[in-house]
Design an enzyme around this catalytic site. Sequence first.
Site, PDB file in Angstrom:
ATOM      1  N   LYS A   1       0.109   4.257  -0.174  1.00  0.00           N
ATOM      2  CA  LYS A   1      -0.509   5.451   0.429  1.00  0.00           C
ATOM      3  C   LYS A   1      -0.271   6.654  -0.496  1.00  0.00           C
ATOM      4  CE  LYS A   1      -0.051   3.219   4.850  1.00  0.00           C
ATOM      5  NZ  LYS A   1       0.042   3.321   6.298  1.00  0.00           N
TER       6      LYS A   1
ATOM      7  N   GLY B   1       2.791   2.477  10.763  1.00  0.00           N
ATOM      8  CA  GLY B   1       3.716   3.594  10.594  1.00  0.00           C
ATOM      9  C   GLY B   1       4.428   3.995  11.871  1.00  0.00           C
TER      10      GLY B   1
ATOM     11  N   GLU C   1      -6.696   4.630   7.927  1.00  0.00           N
ATOM     12  CA  GLU C   1      -6.567   6.069   7.623  1.00  0.00           C
ATOM     13  C   GLU C   1      -7.844   6.604   6.986  1.00  0.00           C
ATOM     14  OE1 GLU C   1      -2.856   5.630   5.528  1.00  0.00           O
ATOM     15  OE2 GLU C   1      -1.991   4.945   7.424  1.00  0.00           O
TER      16      GLU C   1
ATOM     17  N   SER D   1       3.762  -2.005  10.269  1.00  0.00           N
ATOM     18  CA  SER D   1       5.225  -2.050  10.432  1.00  0.00           C
ATOM     19  C   SER D   1       5.829  -3.406  10.069  1.00  0.00           C
ATOM     20  CB  SER D   1       5.626  -1.625  11.844  1.00  0.00           C
ATOM     21  OG  SER D   1       5.216  -0.285  12.085  1.00  0.00           O
TER      22      SER D   1
ATOM     23  N   HIS E   1      -9.447   0.982   5.151  1.00  0.00           N
ATOM     24  CA  HIS E   1      -8.126   1.208   5.749  1.00  0.00           C
ATOM     25  C   HIS E   1      -8.286   2.161   6.936  1.00  0.00           C
ATOM     26  CE1 HIS E   1      -4.050   2.546   6.400  1.00  0.00           C
ATOM     27  NE2 HIS E   1      -3.671   1.427   5.810  1.00  0.00           N
TER      28      HIS E   1
ATOM     29  N   ASN F   1       0.872  -1.180   0.000  1.00  0.00           N
ATOM     30  CA  ASN F   1       0.000   0.000   0.000  1.00  0.00           C
ATOM     31  C   ASN F   1       0.904   1.224   0.000  1.00  0.00           C
ATOM     32  OD1 ASN F   1      -1.746   2.079   0.486  1.00  0.00           O
ATOM     33  ND2 ASN F   1      -2.328   1.419   2.550  1.00  0.00           N
TER      34      ASN F   1
ATOM     35  N   GLU G   1      -4.999  -4.849  10.651  1.00  0.00           N
ATOM     36  CA  GLU G   1      -3.996  -3.799  10.834  1.00  0.00           C
ATOM     37  C   GLU G   1      -4.266  -3.066  12.149  1.00  0.00           C
ATOM     38  OE1 GLU G   1      -2.090  -2.552   6.815  1.00  0.00           O
ATOM     39  OE2 GLU G   1      -3.798  -1.279   7.222  1.00  0.00           O
TER      40      GLU G   1
HETATM   41  P1  13P Z   1       3.265   0.510   7.633  1.00  0.00           P
HETATM   42  O1  13P Z   1       3.762  -0.797   7.050  1.00  0.00           O
HETATM   43  O2  13P Z   1       3.982   1.702   7.119  1.00  0.00           O
HETATM   44  O3  13P Z   1       3.161   0.436   9.122  1.00  0.00           O
HETATM   45  O4  13P Z   1       1.739   0.674   7.094  1.00  0.00           O
HETATM   46  C1  13P Z   1       0.852  -0.366   7.250  1.00  0.00           C
HETATM   47  C2  13P Z   1      -0.365  -0.044   6.466  1.00  0.00           C
HETATM   48  O5  13P Z   1      -1.142   0.794   6.839  1.00  0.00           O
HETATM   49  C3  13P Z   1      -0.571  -0.769   5.214  1.00  0.00           C
HETATM   50  O6  13P Z   1      -1.855  -0.571   4.732  1.00  0.00           O
END
Ligand code: 13P
Length: 254
Positions: free
Chosen positions: A14, A175, A99, A214, A97, A12, A169
């Site tokens: 982002k 992150g 976010e 992560s 997701h 992903n 997640e």
């Molecule tokens: P990270 O791997 O940067 O923690 O992000 C995870 C994520 O949100 C994947 O959709």
Amino acid sequence: MSNERRPLVAGNWKMHGSRAANTALLDAVVARLGKLDIDVLVCPPFVYLAEIAQRLAGTTIALGAQSLCVEPVGAFTGEVSASMLKDVGCGYVLVGHSERRSLFHEDNGVVARKFAAAQAEGLVPILCVGESLVERQGEHTFAIIREQLDAVIQLAGISAFANAVVAYEPVWAIGTGLTATPEQAQAVHAFIRGHLSHQDANVASALRILYGGSVKGNNAAELFAMPDVDGGLVGGAALKADEFLQICAAANRS
Ligand code: 13P
């Protein structure tokens, strides 16, 4: 991982990338991915999808989007429909997701509608679920995840999960560099599979459940070794060819 389910690693991206950076990243990944017995896909920002679909033609890497509109067509300025994603070459789309849930106020009802909208066009939704730190500390993890799953089951039915992927997640691990331990991930993955299996054991046992939060080259193997972890949804590490390739290799071995 279990032998019954084919591992899947999804990147992903982002809101990262540029035409030049995307080309450099994909050139490096395609050149070194090799023949693996797993599914690999990348989810770039909308504007790059069509160009990246062309870059990936003839490779084993599939394409996904990061979100979609609940509606199929019409006056919805700024939105992108499932049929548009299909039209430019997507096979998958992320829905729910964290976010999107936290920053763009998508609740369980909206997420369920997005899941259904994706499937109506033959896209495979990757349904993201997960608890916040406060929810985990309050021991609400399973209740939160049950609600997130039930909203989709109510709208789309349990059989819809035969053509879907779930990604666990934990919000506190996204992150942050804080990864769930393999045991923490396994506990929630087993809960998800168990919850779905009350309604349809076959659908539940065939469902791929990814871990995200992560995931890195150096922790992927231990996560993927867990029996109910079928691969990863990778954020930051998907932007670095070396890391992403290491994660794919770990999924292939598990
Ligand atoms: P990270 O791997 O940067 O923690 O992000 C995870 C994520 O949100 C994947 O959709």
